[in-house]
Design a protein around this motif. Structure first.
Motif, short mmCIF file in Angstrom:
data_model
loop_
_atom_site.label_atom_id
_atom_site.label_comp_id
_atom_site.label_asym_id
_atom_site.label_seq_id
_atom_site.Cartn_x
_atom_site.Cartn_y
_atom_site.Cartn_z
N LEU A 115 1.11 -1.07 -0.09
CA LEU A 115 -0.16 0.34 0.10
C LEU A 115 0.67 1.26 -0.20
CD1 LEU A 115 -3.01 1.71 0.37
CD2 LEU A 115 -2.29 0.91 2.90
N LEU A 119 1.14 4.09 -2.59
CA LEU A 119 0.38 5.81 -2.34
C LEU A 119 1.62 6.58 -2.69
CD1 LEU A 119 -0.57 5.94 1.41
CD2 LEU A 119 -1.83 5.55 -0.59
N GLU A 152 -3.35 10.56 -0.22
CA GLU A 152 -3.77 9.75 0.03
C GLU A 152 -4.43 8.55 0.77
OE1 GLU A 152 -0.87 9.61 3.98
OE2 GLU A 152 0.85 10.33 2.42
N ALA A 156 -5.45 5.13 -1.58
CA ALA A 156 -5.18 4.22 -1.00
C ALA A 156 -7.25 3.48 -1.00
CB ALA A 156 -5.61 4.04 1.04
N TYR A 159 -6.66 2.16 -3.93
CA TYR A 159 -5.87 0.31 -3.88
C TYR A 159 -6.73 -0.34 -3.67
CZ TYR A 159 -3.20 -2.70 -1.71
OH TYR A 159 -2.39 -3.83 -0.53
N LEU A 179 -7.74 0.94 8.30
CA LEU A 179 -8.09 1.98 7.62
C LEU A 179 -9.08 2.62 7.60
CD1 LEU A 179 -6.40 3.21 4.37
CD2 LEU A 179 -8.11 4.42 5.16
#
Length: 379
Positions: A115, A119, A152, A156, A159, A179
């Protein structure tokens, strides 16, 4: 085993309400993974613990068709039972599945590294920026984050949405659930400006860069340090509508134990909107998807529960039990409503009425008009 193996324990529960006494009454009681991610209206873990302990026999099998963030099925796993869990919400599904599977520090660290590399190597699309500048229920998403943190967060999200939720590994699910927890809040652990950890109220305070990776790493580490008993049994989680036909493998159950949304509860999607967005909902979903969920459908008729009650009867073993934890208000007695609907399939019932005047609000202003918790036991 007698047909009502749970009768004496249930009688004792009604007489003593053990979840109101120490140590169960402590706000922090229970396994730390119960706090993997904040969630409005989450059932108190101590209640889930006792309901599972009473109604599921040793090494039994149970289902929670409205699992939310998995409080009841996780307690079943902790007690060595095999749990099944349904929820329609993608973010609730993520959190529950992360709790019901075992992962390792090594594989989780690999996910965080991947991850982090994503980023550092990518840039959000213009359309992603357009969305966050135009959408939000308590303010536009871009208002919640410093511009570097926002970048970010967008990456994320990209992702984790690059493959279907059902294909995410246990480690990926744990990282994503962590998260989701830090996505908003009122303390330094959160990525957002000052808001609220349960409901993303309009943010306030300075725009401060809060890097995503160290906050996720910290939350993951704390989750991995939670004690898991040797008899922990992994569960099965489905992103499924419990009011439609259930997966065929969910069968031969000892118990169905669940706490559906209370009749007077605040709309789930408005309380969870920022995490729902991160888990995959787009702005147009907030117009169309809420009609699929029971908290809205039950406002029209409680008959929406009929398929769930009928299938519970069909999937339970002989002597199995269906247990509802419900809300009661001046406008609605959910236990009585569901009892009447259940009459064609369950011959017997018991109802416990518990005042919730003692329940804390934990900083949430709108707790609805629920005055009592009701326990409806159908057998």
């Amino acid at each position: 085993m007698t047909e009502r193996w749970w009768a004496e324990d249930w009688k004792e529960f009604k007489e003593t309400l053990p979840h109101q006494e120490e140590p169960y009454s402590k706000r922090s009681w229970g396994n730390g993974l119960h706090s993997l991610c904040s969630f409005p209206g989450k059932l108190k873990p101590a209640i889930a613990h006792h309901l599972v302990d009473i109604f599921v026999p040793e090494e039994g099998t149970m289902l929670d068709p409205f699992a939310g963030v998995g409080t009841i099925p996780f307690e079943a796993s902790l007690q060595g039972h095999t749990p099944y869990a349904f929820d329609l919400s993608p973010h609730a599904f993520t959190i529950t599945k992360a709790k019901l599977q075992v992962t390792s520090a090594t594989t989780t660290s690999d996910v965080i590294s991947e991850l982090e590399n994503y980023l550092e190597s990518n840039t959000p699309t213009e359309s992603a920026y357009d969305t966050v500048s135009e959408f939000g229920l308590n303010g536009d998403i871009e208002e919640y984050y410093h511009e570097d943190t926002l970048e970010e967060v967008l990456l994320a999200r990209e992702y984790f949405l690059s493959k279907p939720l059902v294909e995410l590994s246990p480690s990926e699910l744990l990282v994503m659930a962590s998260l989701l927890h830090v996505l908003h809040g009122n303390r330094p652990y959160a990525l957002s400006r000052r808001s609220h950890p349960i409901t993303p109220y309009a943010p306030s305070g300075d725009f401060e860069y809060r890097p995503l990776i160290p906050r996720v790493e910290d939350k993951v580490e704390r989750s991995l340090n939670c004690d898991i008993p040797f008899n922990f049994t992994e569960g099965h989680t489905f992103q499924a509508d419990s009011l439609k036909w259930w997966p065929v493998e969910v069968d031969n159950l000892d118990a169905v134990i669940t706490s559906p949304p209370f009749f007077d509860s605040t709309r789930f999607y408005s309380q969870n909107w920022l995490r729902l967005w991160f888990a995959g909902w787009e702005p147009e979903d907030f117009d169309s998807r809420p009609s699929e969920f029971v908290d809205k459908r039950q406002k029209e008729t409680f008959n929406v529960y009929e398929p769930l009650i009928r299938q519970s009867r069909e999937r339970l073993k002989e002597g199995g039990v269906l247990v509802f934890h419900l809300g009661k208000s001046d406008k609605c007695d959910m236990a009585e409503e569901l009892r009447q609907i259940a009459e064609p399939w369950f011959d017997n019932y018991d109802i416990l009425d518990e005042s919730v005047a003692h329940v804390e609000k934990h900083g949430v202003e709108d707790k609805g008009s629920t005055t009592n918790h009701m326990y409806l036991v159908l057998y």
